[in-house]
Design a protein around this motif. Structure first.
Motif, PDB file in Angstrom:
ATOM      1  N   ASP A 120     -13.017  -7.183  -9.784  1.00 58.07           N
ATOM      2  CA  ASP A 120     -12.500  -7.577  -8.478  1.00 58.07           C
ATOM      3  C   ASP A 120     -10.977  -7.608  -8.467  1.00 58.07           C
ATOM      4  N   THR A 121     -10.376  -8.068  -9.548  1.00 55.18           N
ATOM      5  CA  THR A 121      -8.918  -8.111  -9.654  1.00 55.18           C
ATOM      6  C   THR A 121      -8.340  -6.703  -9.649  1.00 55.18           C
ATOM      7  N   ILE A 122      -8.929  -5.823 -10.434  1.00 54.93           N
ATOM      8  CA  ILE A 122      -8.455  -4.440 -10.516  1.00 54.93           C
ATOM      9  C   ILE A 122      -8.578  -3.757  -9.164  1.00 54.93           C
ATOM     10  N   GLN A 123      -9.695  -3.942  -8.480  1.00 55.42           N
ATOM     11  CA  GLN A 123      -9.872  -3.312  -7.172  1.00 55.42           C
ATOM     12  C   GLN A 123      -8.833  -3.819  -6.178  1.00 55.42           C
ATOM     13  N   GLY A 124      -8.545  -5.112  -6.223  1.00 54.53           N
ATOM     14  CA  GLY A 124      -7.523  -5.668  -5.342  1.00 54.53           C
ATOM     15  C   GLY A 124      -6.147  -5.114  -5.654  1.00 54.53           C
ATOM     16  N   LEU A 125      -5.830  -5.012  -6.933  1.00 56.86           N
ATOM     17  CA  LEU A 125      -4.538  -4.458  -7.341  1.00 56.86           C
ATOM     18  C   LEU A 125      -4.422  -2.981  -6.966  1.00 56.86           C
ATOM     19  N   GLU A 126      -5.506  -2.226  -7.126  1.00 59.53           N
ATOM     20  CA  GLU A 126      -5.469  -0.810  -6.763  1.00 59.53           C
ATOM     21  C   GLU A 126      -5.260  -0.635  -5.267  1.00 59.53           C
ATOM     22  N   ALA A 127      -5.911  -1.472  -4.455  1.00 54.58           N
ATOM     23  CA  ALA A 127      -5.729  -1.400  -3.007  1.00 54.58           C
ATOM     24  C   ALA A 127      -4.285  -1.717  -2.630  1.00 54.58           C
ATOM     25  N   GLU A 128      -3.723  -2.748  -3.245  1.00 53.78           N
ATOM     26  CA  GLU A 128      -2.331  -3.103  -2.978  1.00 53.78           C
ATOM     27  C   GLU A 128      -1.396  -1.979  -3.417  1.00 53.78           C
ATOM     28  N   ARG A 129      -1.662  -1.380  -4.579  1.00 46.38           N
ATOM     29  CA  ARG A 129      -0.840  -0.279  -5.071  1.00 46.38           C
ATOM     30  C   ARG A 129      -0.872   0.897  -4.097  1.00 46.38           C
ATOM     31  N   GLU A 130      -2.059   1.203  -3.561  1.00 44.06           N
ATOM     32  CA  GLU A 130      -2.182   2.306  -2.601  1.00 44.06           C
ATOM     33  C   GLU A 130      -1.371   2.028  -1.345  1.00 44.06           C
ATOM     34  N   GLU A 131      -1.442   0.792  -0.842  1.00 42.53           N
ATOM     35  CA  GLU A 131      -0.684   0.424   0.354  1.00 42.53           C
ATOM     36  C   GLU A 131       0.822   0.522   0.094  1.00 42.53           C
ATOM     37  N   LEU A 132       1.274  -0.023  -1.029  1.00 51.19           N
ATOM     38  CA  LEU A 132       2.695   0.036  -1.370  1.00 51.19           C
ATOM     39  C   LEU A 132       3.142   1.481  -1.567  1.00 51.19           C
ATOM     40  N   GLY A 133       2.323   2.256  -2.230  1.00 50.92           N
ATOM     41  CA  GLY A 133       2.647   3.667  -2.461  1.00 50.92           C
ATOM     42  C   GLY A 133       2.821   4.434  -1.167  1.00 50.92           C
ATOM     43  N   ALA A 134       1.973   4.149  -0.174  1.00 48.88           N
ATOM     44  CA  ALA A 134       2.076   4.837   1.112  1.00 48.88           C
ATOM     45  C   ALA A 134       3.396   4.502   1.804  1.00 48.88           C
ATOM     46  N   VAL A 135       3.791   3.247   1.745  1.00 48.48           N
ATOM     47  CA  VAL A 135       5.060   2.833   2.365  1.00 48.48           C
ATOM     48  C   VAL A 135       6.234   3.476   1.634  1.00 48.48           C
ATOM     49  N   ILE A 136       6.195   3.475   0.309  1.00 48.81           N
ATOM     50  CA  ILE A 136       7.292   4.049  -0.478  1.00 48.81           C
ATOM     51  C   ILE A 136       7.364   5.558  -0.271  1.00 48.81           C
ATOM     52  N   LYS A 137       6.199   6.244  -0.257  1.00 41.83           N
ATOM     53  CA  LYS A 137       6.204   7.691  -0.021  1.00 41.83           C
ATOM     54  C   LYS A 137       6.816   8.016   1.333  1.00 41.83           C
ATOM     55  N   ALA A 138       6.459   7.249   2.354  1.00 41.23           N
ATOM     56  CA  ALA A 138       7.008   7.489   3.689  1.00 41.23           C
ATOM     57  C   ALA A 138       8.523   7.328   3.678  1.00 41.23           C
ATOM     58  N   ALA A 139       9.015   6.303   2.986  1.00 41.82           N
ATOM     59  CA  ALA A 139      10.460   6.080   2.907  1.00 41.82           C
ATOM     60  C   ALA A 139      11.146   7.227   2.159  1.00 41.82           C
ATOM     61  N   LEU A 140      10.547   7.693   1.071  1.00 43.05           N
ATOM     62  CA  LEU A 140      11.132   8.798   0.312  1.00 43.05           C
ATOM     63  C   LEU A 140      11.128  10.088   1.131  1.00 43.05           C
ATOM     64  N   LEU A 141      10.059  10.310   1.890  1.00 45.85           N
ATOM     65  CA  LEU A 141      10.001  11.491   2.752  1.00 45.85           C
ATOM     66  C   LEU A 141      11.066  11.417   3.842  1.00 45.85           C
ATOM     67  N   ASP A 142      11.454  10.197   4.195  1.00 44.35           N
ATOM     68  CA  ASP A 142      12.487   9.976   5.205  1.00 44.35           C
ATOM     69  C   ASP A 142      13.890  10.080   4.603  1.00 44.35           C
TER      70      ASP A 142
END
Length: 129
Positions: free
Chosen positions: A27-49
């Protein structure tokens, strides 16, 4: 079916304790992976910008890769239902195998191909100055 919890070793944790810990970790790993995916999407968008971000150790970069896909609707128009069903449940390798075997027209298959670009966030380790 209830299975009694028996110690795995004379002084070690029993199976129930191990399973409880396993479930907690999962459960901890799944929560961390979900958070990582969300953070990654925000960071990728910023880098693309055009923004840049780094830490003392890592620099965020984008890695672009391309993937070949066949659009299902067009594939079906060209090769029919049976061939679409045959390859849709597998992947492009199956379609290419059918073309190599002569079951599909290889040139027409190649004409259907689309290249999809995938952008991945990469942490590059910075070298010491």
């Amino acid at each position: 079916m209830d299975t009694p919890s028996a110690p795995l070793t004379p002084d070690g944790p029993d199976l129930q304790d191990l399973f409880d810990r396993y479930a907690t970790l999962r459960d901890t790993i799944q929560g961390l992976e979900a958070e990582r995916e969300e953070l990654g999407a925000v960071i990728k968008a910023a880098l693309l910008d055009g923004q840049r971000v780094e830490t003392d150790i890592y620099r965020a970069t984008l890695k672009r890769s391309r993937r070949l896909e066949y659009p299902v609707a067009r594939f079906r128009e060209v090769f029919g239902d049976a061939a679409t069903l045959e390859v849709a449940s597998i992947d492009k390798r199956k379609a290419e195998a059918l073309a190599r075997a002569g079951d599909l027209d290889g040139e027409r298959l190649q004409g259907l191909a689309e290249v999809k670009e995938v952008v991945s966030l990469v942490l590059e380790q910075k070298t010491a100055p």
